[in-house]
Motif scaffolding. Structure first.
Motif, PDB file in Angstrom:
ATOM      1  N   ALA A  23      -7.357  -5.293  13.282  1.00  0.00           N
ATOM      2  CA  ALA A  23      -8.402  -4.440  12.701  1.00  0.00           C
ATOM      3  C   ALA A  23      -9.760  -4.788  13.309  1.00  0.00           C
ATOM      4  O   ALA A  23     -10.547  -3.903  13.649  1.00  0.00           O
ATOM      5  CB  ALA A  23      -8.437  -4.612  11.189  1.00  0.00           C
ATOM      6  N   GLU A  26     -10.344  -3.321  16.728  1.00  0.00           N
ATOM      7  CA  GLU A  26     -10.644  -1.886  16.697  1.00  0.00           C
ATOM      8  C   GLU A  26     -12.062  -1.628  16.180  1.00  0.00           C
ATOM      9  O   GLU A  26     -12.786  -0.788  16.715  1.00  0.00           O
ATOM     10  CB  GLU A  26      -9.597  -1.163  15.847  1.00  0.00           C
ATOM     11  N   LEU A  27     -12.456  -2.353  15.151  1.00  0.00           N
ATOM     12  CA  LEU A  27     -13.801  -2.144  14.592  1.00  0.00           C
ATOM     13  C   LEU A  27     -14.870  -2.614  15.578  1.00  0.00           C
ATOM     14  O   LEU A  27     -15.939  -2.005  15.696  1.00  0.00           O
ATOM     15  CB  LEU A  27     -13.933  -2.857  13.242  1.00  0.00           C
ATOM     16  N   LEU A 103     -13.288  -5.760   4.087  1.00  0.00           N
ATOM     17  CA  LEU A 103     -13.870  -5.589   5.420  1.00  0.00           C
ATOM     18  C   LEU A 103     -15.388  -5.494   5.281  1.00  0.00           C
ATOM     19  O   LEU A 103     -15.898  -4.756   4.437  1.00  0.00           O
ATOM     20  CB  LEU A 103     -13.337  -4.320   6.094  1.00  0.00           C
ATOM     21  N   THR A 105     -18.761  -4.988   7.772  1.00  0.00           N
ATOM     22  CA  THR A 105     -19.255  -4.705   9.124  1.00  0.00           C
ATOM     23  C   THR A 105     -20.756  -4.436   9.097  1.00  0.00           C
ATOM     24  O   THR A 105     -21.355  -4.255   8.036  1.00  0.00           O
ATOM     25  CB  THR A 105     -18.523  -3.500   9.744  1.00  0.00           C
ATOM     26  N   MET A 189      -4.603  -2.916   4.282  1.00  0.00           N
ATOM     27  CA  MET A 189      -5.488  -2.730   5.426  1.00  0.00           C
ATOM     28  C   MET A 189      -5.733  -1.241   5.692  1.00  0.00           C
ATOM     29  O   MET A 189      -6.859  -0.841   5.997  1.00  0.00           O
ATOM     30  CB  MET A 189      -4.891  -3.424   6.658  1.00  0.00           C
ATOM     31  N   THR A 192      -8.201   0.159   3.198  1.00  0.00           N
ATOM     32  CA  THR A 192      -9.540  -0.407   3.398  1.00  0.00           C
ATOM     33  C   THR A 192     -10.181   0.160   4.664  1.00  0.00           C
ATOM     34  O   THR A 192     -11.371   0.486   4.679  1.00  0.00           O
ATOM     35  CB  THR A 192      -9.463  -1.943   3.448  1.00  0.00           C
ATOM     36  N   ARG A 193      -9.380   0.317   5.727  1.00  0.00           N
ATOM     37  CA  ARG A 193      -9.885   0.956   6.945  1.00  0.00           C
ATOM     38  C   ARG A 193     -10.345   2.387   6.650  1.00  0.00           C
ATOM     39  O   ARG A 193     -11.363   2.840   7.153  1.00  0.00           O
ATOM     40  CB  ARG A 193      -8.776   0.994   8.010  1.00  0.00           C
ATOM     41  N   ARG A 194      -9.544   3.085   5.838  1.00  0.00           N
ATOM     42  CA  ARG A 194      -9.894   4.467   5.484  1.00  0.00           C
ATOM     43  C   ARG A 194     -11.226   4.490   4.731  1.00  0.00           C
ATOM     44  O   ARG A 194     -12.084   5.320   5.006  1.00  0.00           O
ATOM     45  CB  ARG A 194      -8.773   5.057   4.627  1.00  0.00           C
ATOM     46  N   GLU A 197     -14.078   3.704   7.290  1.00  0.00           N
ATOM     47  CA  GLU A 197     -14.343   4.809   8.216  1.00  0.00           C
ATOM     48  C   GLU A 197     -14.968   5.997   7.497  1.00  0.00           C
ATOM     49  O   GLU A 197     -15.871   6.653   8.024  1.00  0.00           O
ATOM     50  CB  GLU A 197     -13.055   5.213   8.940  1.00  0.00           C
TER      51      GLU A 197
END
Ligand code: ZN
Length: 214
Positions: A23, A26-27, A103, A105, A189, A192-194, A197
């Motif tokens: 992850a 990619e981030l 996450l 960022t 994951m 959480t990615r969704r 984003e």
């Protein structure tokens, strides 16, 4: 002295570390983790979480860049220093038993939005179809408030603000820290990615609206 992690932790740690590294790569490629910033974690069990070691390049993480902490944010079985913001991760795991991934960022959009909306104390998202990407939101008609907390190097101060928001009964799916970045979490994951984003996209839309229709 740090104690040796229980066997269950070592068995699951590699799996969690690989998922975090993938992850993070990619981030980082999106440009959301500049200059070794950002940190990522996954719950291992009720008592332990895997988290990125402080100061590592998030685009090049390997298993050695992930360590174990307990739910008080203390290193377990490692002499490495966990991320300075570990307390914010373990707070999510303590307060939201269903959360298994956090996450954090520092994208440009997240950073600019946090400054722009800091005086209002929140970003109010309303009328965007993509709000439905946040777990529990089934219609674009609902209101999704993302609080913006003042930045501080004193993590207990930030934790107290997050606790106060949760204790007030207001829903919390993510928060911004002024001039800093975003925290969000989810059951796994993918979720959480969704969330991350979708929030990046929605914050970008709000910034565009301010730019184009001030
Ligand atoms: Zn940070």
């Amino acid at each position: 002295m740090s104690k040796t992690p229980p066997p269950v932790a070592s068995a699951l740690l590699a799996e969690r570390a690989d998922a975090i590294a993938e992850a993070a790569r990619e981030l980082a490629a999106f440009g959301w983790t500049p200059a070794t910033s950002s940190n990522f974690s996954m719950r291992i069990d009720d008592d332990l979480a895997a988290i990125t070691i402080s100061g590592r390049d998030k685009g090049r993480l390997g298993r050695d860049d992930i360590m174990v902490v307990d739910m008080a944010g203390k290193a377990v079985g490692s002499d490495h220093r966990p991320s300075a913001e570990t307390g914010l991760h373990t707070q999510v795991y303590r307060r939201f038993p269903e959360a298994n991934v956090v996450l954090h960022t520092h994208s440009r959009t997240q950073s600019v939005a946090s400054r722009l909306f800091a005086s209002e104390g929140r970003v109010r998202l309303e009328g965007w179809e993509l709000q439905k990407a946040i777990a529990g939101y089934t219609t674009h008609e609902s209101v999704l408030d993302i609080p913006v907390f003042p930045n501080t190097q004193q993590m207990p101060e930030l934790e107290a603000r997050v606790d106060a928001w949760i204790d007030s009964g207001k829903p919390l799916y993510a928060y911004l820290i002024d001039g800093h970045g975003i925290y969000t979490w989810g059951r796994d994951m993918a979720e959480t990615r969704r969330h991350l984003e979708a929030l990046e996209f929605l914050l970008g839309c709000e910034l565009d609206l301010r730019r184009l229709a001030p």
